[in-house]
Design an enzyme around this catalytic site. Structure first.
Site, short mmCIF file in Angstrom:
data_model
loop_
_atom_site.label_atom_id
_atom_site.label_comp_id
_atom_site.label_asym_id
_atom_site.label_seq_id
_atom_site.Cartn_x
_atom_site.Cartn_y
_atom_site.Cartn_z
N TYR A 1 0.82 -1.22 0.00
CA TYR A 1 0.00 0.00 0.00
C TYR A 1 0.86 1.27 0.00
CZ TYR A 1 -4.03 -2.97 1.13
OH TYR A 1 -5.01 -3.93 1.11
N ASP B 1 -10.63 -9.31 7.71
CA ASP B 1 -12.05 -9.21 7.36
C ASP B 1 -12.70 -10.59 7.31
OD1 ASP B 1 -12.00 -6.51 7.29
OD2 ASP B 1 -12.84 -6.31 5.28
N ASP C 1 -2.87 -17.90 1.21
CA ASP C 1 -4.08 -18.46 0.62
C ASP C 1 -4.61 -19.61 1.47
OD1 ASP C 1 -1.73 -19.72 -0.11
OD2 ASP C 1 -2.39 -20.28 -2.11
N ASP D 1 -5.19 -7.18 5.69
CA ASP D 1 -6.43 -6.49 5.34
C ASP D 1 -7.50 -7.54 5.03
OD1 ASP D 1 -8.13 -4.49 4.73
OD2 ASP D 1 -7.04 -3.73 2.99
N LYS E 1 3.43 -15.20 1.35
CA LYS E 1 3.47 -16.01 0.12
C LYS E 1 4.93 -16.21 -0.26
CE LYS E 1 0.54 -16.97 -2.61
NZ LYS E 1 -0.01 -18.33 -2.86
#
Ligand code: NAD
Length: 365
Positions: free
Chosen positions: A143, A254, A226, A250, A194
């Site tokens: 980001y 959620d 994942d 992020d 990852k």
């Protein structure tokens, strides 16, 4: 002599001030009934600050935020300020606070209150007793990494670029936060990245191993992001503390949030270096659709205050008491509209706050 804890309250817009009133009731209860006292200042933030001062966070409010032990933040935003320049939008007030206080660690617990076990989209047995903590790196990663932007390639094609970048110190400091938490919880850190396809992920994994040596009583395991998303909905109780970068955090936070039901139940903390800044806020926004109706659920914000008790003020038994009082109220079937189910007793924002204070009385006697 009792110690006074300093706190700046920034209630903000929409339901922010409504739910913060209920937090103030809980604070008042502690001041009246225990040795715990708070030195509280208040200011405006977001749209309300823009209306009053022309900026979403005044210099004065920022200076106060830097001085106190913790900031309690409500919520900001609303359509009234949609036309305002980007840097003066209500949300810019929160982003400025995060940046200026260097709040690099975002803590999002996913905790299932037993009376709400049926509110989850997962089977009750998967979420009953759930208590996990997601630690998300908040100030680095893709980001913020450079280069970034959209360039025109001149052949009718465009290229969008963002850069995932982490340096050793950023990984070390977030790792310490995760291990310190796990030390006081169930002693397990799951690091998620990852590393199979990203060098920054490999660095993350290797540097986590370095910090793990400082915590011999905490187990470190690695899980590709994942798979971590999949495991969160398959068997969430296998986790204790999950530590991950800004982007994966992020998403994973959620996913974890929805394990426990409503937005109105979700607290969060954003922490800087120890003793250098902390901000506690509900995950939800200013909910303009229900603002002013007296029906908002104050529990997310009250739980955020409980996090402040635990992580900034080092008052774990007071935090346990607040969480216990909320559980008691839910067990007595009191519900705000967002968590209402048939056969429950529907209450307003203010009634929910009153019931929580009554439960504090009951549990402390
Ligand atoms: P929101 O979280 O405000 O609301 C989403 C839905 O959840 C709405 O239907 C709302 O009524 C409901 N809801 C939220 N909190 C609730 C509570 N405590 N009790 C009961 N119901 C609740 O998200 P949104 O509608 O996407 O955004 C509204 C405004 O809030 C926007 O201006 C947005 O930018 C802002 N926002 C601010 C923050 C923040 O201050 N940290 C976070 C998210 C959104």
């Amino acid at each position: 002599m009792s110690k006074k804890h300093s706190m700046l309250i920034l209630s903000g817009d929409g339901i922010g001030p409504e739910v913060m009133v209920e937090v103030k009731k809980v604070i008042a209860w502690f001041s009246t009934n225990t040795g715990l006292e708070f030195d509280i200042s208040e200011d405006h933030v977001g749209g309300r600050a823009y209306d009053d001062y022309g900026v979403p966070l005044s210099e004065d409010a920022l200076a106060k935020a830097k001085l106190v032990d913790a900031v309690m933040f409500g919520a900001v935003g609303g359509s009234k300020w949609d036309g305002v320049d980007y840097d003066k939008r209500p949300e810019a007030g929160l982003l400025t606070l995060r940046k200026e206080l260097n709040l690099f660690a975002n803590l999002r617990p996913a905790m299932c209150f037993e009376p709400l076990v049926d509110a989850s989209s997962l089977k009750p047995e998967l979420v009953s007793g759930l208590d996990i903590m997601i630690v998300r790196e908040l100030t680095g990663g893709v980001y913020f990494g450079e280069p970034r932007g959209i360039t025109n390639l001149g052949n009718g094609q465009r290229r969008g670029v963002n850069t995932q970048v982490y340096e050793t110190y950023e990984i070390h400091r977030i790792a310490h936060v995760a291990f310190e938490l796990a030390k006081k919880r169930n002693g397990l850190v799951t690091s998620s990245e990852k590393s199979n396809v990203m060098e920054s992920g490999l660095l993350w994994r290797e540097e986590l191993e370095v910090i793990a040596k400082d915590y011999p009583n905490v187990r470190l395991e690695h899980m590709l992001a994942d798979n971590c998303g999949m495991q969160l909905v398959r068997a969430p109780k296998q986790f204790d503390v999950i530590v991950t970068d800004n982007l994966f955090g992020d998403m994973l936070s959620d996913v974890a949030a929805m394990l426990t039901g409503s937005l109105g139940m979700l607290p969060s903390a954003s922490l800087g270096e120890v003793g250098m800044g902390a901000l506690y806020e509900p995950v939800h926004g200013s909910a303009p659709d229900i603002a002013g109706k007296g029906i908002a659920n104050p529990i997310a914000t009250i739980l955020s205050f409980a996090m402040a008790l635990r992580y900034t003020y080092d008052e774990p038994s007071a935090a346990d008491l607040v969480e216990g009082a909320i559980n008691e109220v839910l067990a007595n079937n009191y519900r705000t509209a967002d968590i209402d189910q048939s056969g429950m007793k529907l209450v307003s924002t203010s009634e929910m706050g009153n019931h929580i204070v009554d439960a504090l009385d009951k549990l402390s006697n």
